[in-house]
Write a protein that holds these residues in place. Sequence first.
Motif, short mmCIF file in Angstrom:
data_model
loop_
_atom_site.label_atom_id
_atom_site.label_comp_id
_atom_site.label_asym_id
_atom_site.label_seq_id
_atom_site.Cartn_x
_atom_site.Cartn_y
_atom_site.Cartn_z
N VAL A 68 0.81 -1.36 0.00
CA VAL A 68 0.13 -0.08 0.03
C VAL A 68 0.72 1.26 -0.07
CG1 VAL A 68 -0.22 -0.01 2.57
CG2 VAL A 68 -1.97 0.95 1.25
N TYR A 77 -13.56 4.68 6.69
CA TYR A 77 -13.93 3.34 7.49
C TYR A 77 -15.45 3.55 7.98
CZ TYR A 77 -9.42 1.78 6.86
OH TYR A 77 -7.99 1.71 6.29
N VAL A 81 -12.25 6.87 11.75
CA VAL A 81 -10.80 6.66 12.50
C VAL A 81 -10.01 7.95 12.34
CG1 VAL A 81 -8.69 5.37 11.81
CG2 VAL A 81 -11.12 4.26 12.00
N TYR A 83 -6.57 10.11 14.23
CA TYR A 83 -5.47 10.19 15.07
C TYR A 83 -5.99 11.03 16.38
CZ TYR A 83 -2.74 8.30 11.38
OH TYR A 83 -2.09 7.94 10.22
N THR A 85 -4.89 12.41 19.30
CA THR A 85 -4.29 13.15 19.88
C THR A 85 -3.93 14.55 18.86
OG1 THR A 85 -2.07 12.24 19.53
CG2 THR A 85 -3.13 12.07 21.90
N VAL A 98 3.81 12.97 5.76
CA VAL A 98 4.52 11.77 5.27
C VAL A 98 4.82 11.75 4.04
CG1 VAL A 98 4.17 9.22 4.89
CG2 VAL A 98 3.03 10.24 6.81
N LYS A 146 -5.25 13.85 -0.05
CA LYS A 146 -4.28 12.92 -0.50
C LYS A 146 -4.19 12.93 -1.90
CE LYS A 146 -2.20 8.54 0.90
NZ LYS A 146 -2.33 7.22 1.35
N ALA B 187 -9.09 -0.83 12.08
CA ALA B 187 -9.04 0.01 11.06
C ALA B 187 -7.98 1.15 11.27
CB ALA B 187 -10.45 0.89 11.19
N TYR B 188 -7.92 1.39 12.52
CA TYR B 188 -6.68 2.52 12.87
C TYR B 188 -5.32 2.00 12.14
CZ TYR B 188 -9.54 5.21 16.04
OH TYR B 188 -10.45 5.95 16.59
N GLN B 190 -4.71 0.05 10.00
CA GLN B 190 -5.14 0.23 8.36
C GLN B 190 -4.97 1.58 7.70
OE1 GLN B 190 -8.37 -1.44 6.10
NE2 GLN B 190 -8.47 -3.31 7.33
N ALA B 191 -5.49 2.42 8.25
CA ALA B 191 -5.52 3.81 8.13
C ALA B 191 -4.17 4.45 8.04
CB ALA B 191 -6.53 4.57 8.92
N ALA B 192 -3.22 3.91 9.13
CA ALA B 192 -1.96 4.38 9.39
C ALA B 192 -1.13 3.73 8.13
CB ALA B 192 -1.46 3.84 10.51
N ARG B 193 -1.53 2.69 7.92
CA ARG B 193 -0.83 2.09 6.90
C ARG B 193 -0.86 2.64 5.41
NH1 ARG B 193 -1.50 -4.35 6.36
NH2 ARG B 193 -0.37 -4.08 4.45
N ILE B 194 -2.30 3.08 5.20
CA ILE B 194 -2.62 3.94 3.92
C ILE B 194 -1.99 5.18 3.75
CG2 ILE B 194 -4.50 4.58 2.55
CD1 ILE B 194 -5.96 2.18 3.44
N ASP B 195 -1.91 5.83 5.29
CA ASP B 195 -1.20 6.94 5.22
C ASP B 195 0.29 7.00 4.88
OD1 ASP B 195 -3.35 8.50 5.73
OD2 ASP B 195 -3.21 8.83 7.52
N GLY B 196 0.59 5.76 5.07
CA GLY B 196 2.25 5.55 5.09
C GLY B 196 2.87 5.89 6.15
N ALA B 197 2.12 5.79 7.62
CA ALA B 197 2.89 6.04 8.64
C ALA B 197 3.89 5.12 9.01
CB ALA B 197 1.76 6.22 9.67
N ASN B 205 1.08 7.97 17.65
CA ASN B 205 -0.14 8.78 17.26
C ASN B 205 -1.59 7.88 17.53
OD1 ASN B 205 1.01 11.33 16.82
ND2 ASN B 205 1.57 10.39 14.84
#
Lengths: 373, 296
Positions: A68, A77, A81, A83, A85, A98, A146, B187-188, B190-197, B205
Amino acid sequence: MLDRIGLKRGDEVHIADASLELHAGSMNVLLGPTLSGKTTLMRLMAGLDRPTSGRLVEDGRDVTGLGVKHRSVAMVYQQFVNYPTLSVYENIASPLRVQGLPKAEIESRVARAAKLMRLEPMLKRTPAQLSGGQQQRTALARALVKQAKLVLLDEPLANLDYKLREELREELPRIFAETGAILVYATTEPAEALLLRGSTATLREGRITQVGPSAALYREPGNLDAARVFSDPPLNELALTVSNGVAALADGSRLPGDGALGALPDGAATLGFRADAAAAAVAVGGDGRDPSHPAFPGTVAVTEISGSESFVHIATDAGLGTLVCLVEGVHAFEPGDRAEARLDLARAFAFGADGRRIAARPAAAPRREPVPA
Amino acid sequence: MDSRVWDNRAWLFVVPVMAFVLFSSLIPMMTVVNYSFQDSMGQNSFFWNGPGWFQNLLDPTTAVGARFQGALLRNFAFSFTVLAIEIPLGIAVALCIPKSGWRVGAVLVAIALPLLIPYNVVGTIWQLFSRTDIGLLGVALGRSGVPFNVTQNAGSAWAVIVLMDVWHWTSMVALLCYAGLKAIPDAYYQAARIDGANRWSVFRNIELPKLRKVLVIAMLLRFMGSFMIYTEPFTVTGGGPGEDTSFLSIDLVKMALGQVDLGNAAAYSLVYNLITLTVCWMFFTYTTHADSKDVA
């Protein structure tokens, strides 16, 4: 483009031979009940999971198994969802940070996305200080900012209240279409698929059962599975046995007016019709009925009143199960009342033993064909 | 119109509990309060001493005051050391526990083992473990030339006691954190993976903010546990060498039961109790405050 994508885990088939062609700027709905594989299919499209068979092609480039990180994907979703903080601003900016974009570029993109999602007054808050709708709009803004080629929306409106859902459902396709992204939208609701226009793929147990422009697919389901998924309330079904062109019902009686169905091949078949193809009426009995509108007398089991229309569930006397009929307006059918379901055969579908549509039903009254968006 | 019927007989149901609490806590506690304001010359004759014992205790220039202050500082130092090690270590361990599969059960049982061992047994194990004549740790360190002696060297004694507490209680922090991590929807991630975090920002975070409430509880439990610790260090060092590992509870027992200095000990225990209550209250208001902000 998805080319016969499959995913197996052990002996368990999660997705089987899914093929789809998705075009830039298009709205594609994945319609199916819970556990039909919508989310799994999206994960495969995103590159979160690797398919065990088939190919994933993007702009002529084989991206099968490409992680990905190396794809241009955004996803939203059912759960909100974000972050926890980070402020709304930082949440929206996170995918851009990123990517390492220059500060000015980030600022202008976030500002634009926030404006489209009407989040401007909340940019400094954290997600916990937002309402559910605002949280989801933040997540949507994050996907929007994005400018990904592929935007996956997994039941994004399911957890929102009805008013907000209508509002966002209206805006979403328009907002994302401007970015030229391929939009994939998973939902369990047939009505939502129709409202979003575009094209729909119906899913059942990890298989795509039919693909086509949403409205056309609704009107002409090609198989029993697609018709079932694309019906709410559930599709009424009558089992038929055809011999020498004569259709008999489960209780052995002949289906009145079966000629209207056209030439049915011998063997088992299923007659499927939606609630709007059947009307409930107080039983009158007697003759003089229209043969193309066979009636099934029974007892009212439930009446669901939505306001402008009522769904009457009639338990048939002949033991053919419960049929759901649509009646316009509020009708006080009480449970236990005698009533009959009058079926409009011209709007019923016949499916063969293999689930495929068999007889082309006679042309219905001419209707204006809306052009699929 | 108010149609409610007032019937106070319902209070009768509470009476047994009240009676129990009265006999188990309130009456013993009041005798302590009694001692703290009186002095005795024996023969069960008491005379009023006012706040004398408390003044004595809270004045570090007196012998008792110095003793109390020393023990208090040692105890805080111990609690903070232990928290500083156990909380990060517990999180790290929790992150390493597999999320699914048969290994989960095996790992969880293995991790929970130290929690099932009675305090005095833990103390005995570590006492033997660190003995320089027969203990595995003591002998090994002695042979490798490290100056190590629990009975003579304060650093050694502290090292063993801290290590023992970490061994005994990190599991609890890890288990709490593991439960907290399991509660984060997929989902959190997954979302981070998609963001590339990257891994760090996922931790910073997503995981850490989601663990906040659990961590506050873990910190409260571990603070209380370490602040009131008695059996384990007493078994290993007996409070020594000298006074170097005499924490509040150890010192208090010495004073009350060893020296039968009832007035000072009563004041000591009341102040000790008050400190514990205050810290408890601070944690409680903090967590309820965090709740009202409702961190998602």
